[in-house]
Design an enzyme around this catalytic site. Sequence first.
Site, PDB file in Angstrom:
ATOM      1  N   THR A  97       0.867  -1.178   0.000  1.00 49.65           N
ATOM      2  CA  THR A  97       0.000   0.000   0.000  1.00 49.65           C
ATOM      3  C   THR A  97       0.902   1.225   0.000  1.00 49.65           C
ATOM      4  O   THR A  97       1.604   1.489   0.978  1.00 49.65           O
ATOM      5  CB  THR A  97      -0.925   0.025   1.224  1.00 49.65           C
ATOM      6  OG1 THR A  97      -1.789  -1.116   1.174  1.00 49.65           O
ATOM      7  CG2 THR A  97      -1.771   1.282   1.241  1.00 49.65           C
ATOM      8  N   LYS A 172      -7.315   1.564  -3.024  1.00 49.15           N
ATOM      9  CA  LYS A 172      -6.922   1.137  -1.684  1.00 49.15           C
ATOM     10  C   LYS A 172      -7.005   2.309  -0.702  1.00 49.15           C
ATOM     11  O   LYS A 172      -7.414   2.131   0.446  1.00 49.15           O
ATOM     12  CB  LYS A 172      -5.501   0.566  -1.702  1.00 49.15           C
ATOM     13  CG  LYS A 172      -4.996   0.070  -0.337  1.00 49.15           C
ATOM     14  CD  LYS A 172      -5.855  -1.054   0.228  1.00 49.15           C
ATOM     15  CE  LYS A 172      -5.395  -1.480   1.618  1.00 49.15           C
ATOM     16  NZ  LYS A 172      -4.141  -2.241   1.610  1.00 49.15           N
ATOM     17  N   LYS A 240       0.231   5.206   8.532  1.00 49.20           N
ATOM     18  CA  LYS A 240       0.987   5.538   7.316  1.00 49.20           C
ATOM     19  C   LYS A 240       0.056   5.664   6.125  1.00 49.20           C
ATOM     20  O   LYS A 240       0.156   6.604   5.331  1.00 49.20           O
ATOM     21  CB  LYS A 240       2.050   4.455   7.083  1.00 49.20           C
ATOM     22  CG  LYS A 240       2.903   4.630   5.825  1.00 49.20           C
ATOM     23  CD  LYS A 240       2.361   3.859   4.640  1.00 49.20           C
ATOM     24  CE  LYS A 240       2.413   2.352   4.838  1.00 49.20           C
ATOM     25  NZ  LYS A 240       1.921   1.627   3.632  1.00 49.20           N
TER      26      LYS A 240
END
Length: 294
Positions: A97, A172, A240
């Site tokens: 990701t 995502k 993150k």
Amino acid sequence: MVPAMNVGFIGLGTMGQHMARNLHRAGLLSGVWNRTAARSEALAAETGCRVFSAPAALAAASDFVFTCVSADDDLLSVVEALLPGLKKGAIVVDCSTVAADTARKAAARLATAGAALLDCPVSGGVEGAKHATLAIMCGGDPQAFERAKPALAAIGKTVALLGPTGAGQATKATNQILCAGVIQAVAEALAFAQAEGLPLDQVIDVLGKGAGSSWYFVHRAPFMARGEYPAGFRLRLHAKDLRICREMAARHGATLPVVEATLADYKRLLEAGHGEEDISTIFRLKTPLFADKD
């Protein structure tokens, strides 16, 4: 019947090791490389696959290279390490990701070697990785996607091409915003039920079959009820990802309240040393909301 494919895998973390195992079960995994060599050696001992000494060596023996690393800089570093060994026509399938722009940068570098990138981040947690039921959101060239589909089907249940390079990562990011809102709601609802003196196990069972249910409620509320937060999706990693969402939204001139509130909560939990726990550890911040006030 799955066609013959030589698949190398890089990144044997919490998710990657299970994904590599599923590629092995499908007869596709030819070798692995991991920054921590002990993980590669353990998987090789279990599966019989080859351990490569460096990413370039793995690339030279692979038609497809799957990567699953933690951060943007990690992916770009791995891409640079792959370049000397990549075959022309090879496909790098990145399941990390990262930012959509990072995926586009990686694709541009791979193109100099005649290789293609599919950005294919995944969702479904450790459970999905283990049982090959991941949702895989992909971006990239349609022909490359068709070639990679048999390998993607070995690790996921839902596999979709959403658009050109970067579309997988944008999807995502959308998912990570959803996760932030849902985990906040689940934690607050369960803290409310606890304050009302309700039997949490029964509440979870009943509401898990109702209109307000979700994957996170069914799979993570029981851990909240027990005060246990084993790493499924580590809080530091979701933090993150939400920072990536913040940056992407800022390009549109937008500030996302759910993202900002969750990042503020995560900051408190990170400072308290809970970064390696599952994101359901946000429940720690919800129960004090119901403490009796004098």
